[in-house]
Design a protein around this motif. Structure first.
Motif, PDB file in Angstrom:
ATOM      1  N   ARG A  39      11.004  10.298   0.851  1.00 17.68           N
ATOM      2  CA  ARG A  39      12.187  10.515  -0.110  1.00 17.68           C
ATOM      3  C   ARG A  39      12.848   9.250  -0.446  1.00 17.68           C
ATOM      4  NH1 ARG A  39      13.068  15.439   2.797  1.00 17.68           N
ATOM      5  NH2 ARG A  39      14.755  14.583   4.338  1.00 17.68           N
ATOM      6  N   PRO A  40      13.279   8.491   0.489  1.00 16.61           N
ATOM      7  CA  PRO A  40      14.077   7.159  -0.142  1.00 16.61           C
ATOM      8  C   PRO A  40      12.791   6.775  -0.760  1.00 16.61           C
ATOM      9  CG  PRO A  40      14.226   7.171   2.394  1.00 16.61           C
ATOM     10  CD  PRO A  40      13.007   8.615   2.131  1.00 16.61           C
ATOM     11  N   ALA A  41      11.974   6.346  -0.697  1.00 16.20           N
ATOM     12  CA  ALA A  41      10.884   5.451  -1.833  1.00 16.20           C
ATOM     13  C   ALA A  41      10.608   6.485  -3.347  1.00 16.20           C
ATOM     14  CB  ALA A  41       9.287   5.223  -0.947  1.00 16.20           C
ATOM     15  N   VAL A  42      10.422   8.151  -3.066  1.00 15.47           N
ATOM     16  CA  VAL A  42      10.178   8.365  -3.773  1.00 15.47           C
ATOM     17  C   VAL A  42      11.631   7.878  -5.047  1.00 15.47           C
ATOM     18  CG1 VAL A  42      10.553  10.436  -5.158  1.00 15.47           C
ATOM     19  CG2 VAL A  42       9.353  10.382  -3.658  1.00 15.47           C
ATOM     20  N   LEU A  43      12.879   8.128  -4.537  1.00 16.86           N
ATOM     21  CA  LEU A  43      13.446   8.284  -5.862  1.00 16.86           C
ATOM     22  C   LEU A  43      13.756   6.121  -6.068  1.00 16.86           C
ATOM     23  CD1 LEU A  43      16.889   9.247  -2.869  1.00 16.86           C
ATOM     24  CD2 LEU A  43      16.175  10.495  -5.395  1.00 16.86           C
ATOM     25  N   CYS A 120       5.418  15.954  -4.762  1.00 12.09           N
ATOM     26  CA  CYS A 120       5.400  15.382  -3.082  1.00 12.09           C
ATOM     27  C   CYS A 120       5.275  15.534  -2.163  1.00 12.09           C
ATOM     28  CB  CYS A 120       7.354  15.040  -2.873  1.00 12.09           C
ATOM     29  SG  CYS A 120       7.201  13.790  -1.409  1.00 12.09           S
ATOM     30  N   LEU A 121       3.848  15.578  -1.519  1.00  9.53           N
ATOM     31  CA  LEU A 121       3.523  15.498  -0.429  1.00  9.53           C
ATOM     32  C   LEU A 121       2.535  17.185  -1.103  1.00  9.53           C
ATOM     33  CD1 LEU A 121       5.427  14.627   2.162  1.00  9.53           C
ATOM     34  CD2 LEU A 121       3.433  13.926   1.423  1.00  9.53           C
ATOM     35  N   VAL A 122       2.098  17.642  -1.822  1.00  6.06           N
ATOM     36  CA  VAL A 122       1.913  19.185  -1.871  1.00  6.06           C
ATOM     37  C   VAL A 122       0.022  19.126  -2.533  1.00  6.06           C
ATOM     38  CG1 VAL A 122       2.937  19.109  -4.203  1.00  6.06           C
ATOM     39  CG2 VAL A 122       2.017  20.944  -3.313  1.00  6.06           C
ATOM     40  N   LEU A 123      -0.052  18.059  -3.268  1.00  9.57           N
ATOM     41  CA  LEU A 123      -1.245  18.237  -3.794  1.00  9.57           C
ATOM     42  C   LEU A 123      -2.189  17.701  -2.977  1.00  9.57           C
ATOM     43  CD1 LEU A 123      -1.326  15.601  -7.362  1.00  9.57           C
ATOM     44  CD2 LEU A 123      -2.030  17.781  -6.985  1.00  9.57           C
ATOM     45  N   HIS A 124      -2.441  17.088  -2.014  1.00  8.52           N
ATOM     46  CA  HIS A 124      -3.121  17.139  -0.795  1.00  8.52           C
ATOM     47  C   HIS A 124      -3.796  18.551   0.069  1.00  8.52           C
ATOM     48  CE1 HIS A 124       0.614  15.414   1.876  1.00  8.52           C
ATOM     49  NE2 HIS A 124       0.263  17.237   1.554  1.00  8.52           N
ATOM     50  N   VAL A 148       3.522  11.090  -7.092  1.00  8.08           N
ATOM     51  CA  VAL A 148       2.763  11.640  -6.113  1.00  8.08           C
ATOM     52  C   VAL A 148       2.832  10.911  -5.466  1.00  8.08           C
ATOM     53  CG1 VAL A 148       0.486  12.582  -6.078  1.00  8.08           C
ATOM     54  CG2 VAL A 148       1.297  12.244  -8.604  1.00  8.08           C
ATOM     55  N   VAL A 149       2.634  12.021  -4.334  1.00  8.85           N
ATOM     56  CA  VAL A 149       3.029  11.018  -3.184  1.00  8.85           C
ATOM     57  C   VAL A 149       1.555  11.778  -2.450  1.00  8.85           C
ATOM     58  CG1 VAL A 149       4.179  10.442  -0.669  1.00  8.85           C
ATOM     59  CG2 VAL A 149       5.204  11.345  -2.945  1.00  8.85           C
ATOM     60  N   VAL A 150       0.788  11.497  -2.051  1.00 11.16           N
ATOM     61  CA  VAL A 150      -0.470  12.287  -1.137  1.00 11.16           C
ATOM     62  C   VAL A 150      -0.933  11.811   0.335  1.00 11.16           C
ATOM     63  CG1 VAL A 150      -1.393  13.373  -3.191  1.00 11.16           C
ATOM     64  CG2 VAL A 150      -2.043  11.094  -2.588  1.00 11.16           C
ATOM     65  N   LEU A 240       0.550   7.820   0.351  1.00 13.66           N
ATOM     66  CA  LEU A 240       0.287   7.052  -0.532  1.00 13.66           C
ATOM     67  C   LEU A 240       0.991   7.154  -2.066  1.00 13.66           C
ATOM     68  CD1 LEU A 240      -1.291   4.543  -1.639  1.00 13.66           C
ATOM     69  CD2 LEU A 240      -3.718   6.330  -1.998  1.00 13.66           C
ATOM     70  N   PHE A 241       1.817   6.608  -2.608  1.00 10.11           N
ATOM     71  CA  PHE A 241       2.612   7.143  -3.571  1.00 10.11           C
ATOM     72  C   PHE A 241       1.458   6.191  -5.127  1.00 10.11           C
ATOM     73  CE2 PHE A 241       4.956   6.931   0.274  1.00 10.11           C
ATOM     74  CZ  PHE A 241       6.201   6.975  -0.471  1.00 10.11           C
TER      75      PHE A 241
END
Length: 247
Positions: A39-43, A120-124, A148-150, A240-241
């Motif tokens: 979450r901090p990285a996404v923000l 975030c953590l959904v496409l995978h 995107v986060v995977v 990976l972001f």
């Protein structure tokens, strides 16, 4: 608002977030991987979001929606789990549109509805990214961003050394969330397959990031961080972001 989910049918069902929603939400609220890393990285990647219309694709119990709203974003979210949406509604209160929808299918939003989308953590969880990415591109304004986060593809190869890195492969892992057992099933794909899917869907890749843990992680989780990485940056491989821009 979402409706209340029914009672879980079994204690351990693959990717059945309705079954372990409360345990997952409790476990990931302030743990290392979610609270002090993802979450901090996404923000950080999102930057100044004041006034931006942001969709959280696979919003879960709503912690990222809450953080984005606190930064001035106009937020909406959807999730496939009714129980997760119930928790998100309880957390966020009135005023945040929450919809039950599956990223694998059509989304209930008009074209050009959002300035940013976070997946975030959904496409995978999906084998085929073509239709989901096309839908995410459709609901974004031209020039809008998809964050995107995977699951990091290199981590898959580290864990499964005999596996074919370049294949698109299904794999499952066992977890315990706040004492509750769960099985999550993912689809590994190599980095080249990810980037090809993004560009074919009409996105330009602006950022590829392997961020460090957030400040405070070493103080909160000293033993874990020491085992993961002895470097002062706290950098370690997990997810990976990407920041993608809609063409």
């Amino acid at each position: 608002m979402s409706s209340v989910a029914g009672e879980p049918a079994a204690p351990t069902v693959t990717n059945d977030y309705d079954d372990f929603a409360e345990a997952y939400a409790a476990e990931t609220e302030s743990n290392l991987l979610n609270g002090y890393y993802t979450r901090p990285a996404v923000l950080d990647l999102a930057g100044d979001v004041a006034g931006r219309r942001i969709l959280d694709a696979g919003c879960g119990a709503g912690p990222l929606l809450e953080a984005l709203r606190e930064r001035g974003a106009i937020v909406s979210g959807f999730d496939a789990s009714a129980k997760m949406l119930e928790l998100a509604a309880r957390r966020l209160g009135d005023g945040v549109p929450l919809v039950r929808a599956d990223l694998a299918g059509p989304l209930p939003y008009p074209d050009d509805a959002f300035d940013d989308v976070v997946a975030c953590l959904v496409l995978h969880y999906l084998e085929d990214w073509r239709a989901p990415l096309a839908e995410l591109r459709r609901v974004l304004v031209p020039g809008g961003r998809l964050i995107v986060v995977v699951y990091h593809p290199f981590v898959y190869k580290l864990l499964y050394r005999d596996a074919d890195y370049f294949g698109v492969t299904e794999f499952s892992e066992d977890y315990t969330f706040d004492g509750r057992p769960a099985v999550l099933t993912y689809w590994h794909r190599p980095l080249s397959a990810m980037t090809s899917a993004f560009t074919e869907a009409g996105f330009r890749i602006a950022v590829v990031s392997e961020p460090p843990a957030a400040p405070g992680a070493r103080e909160m989780f000293p033993e874990v961080m020491e085992k993961i990485d002895n470097s002062p940056t706290g950098t370690f491989l997990s997810f990976l972001f990407f920041v993608l821009e809609a063409a």
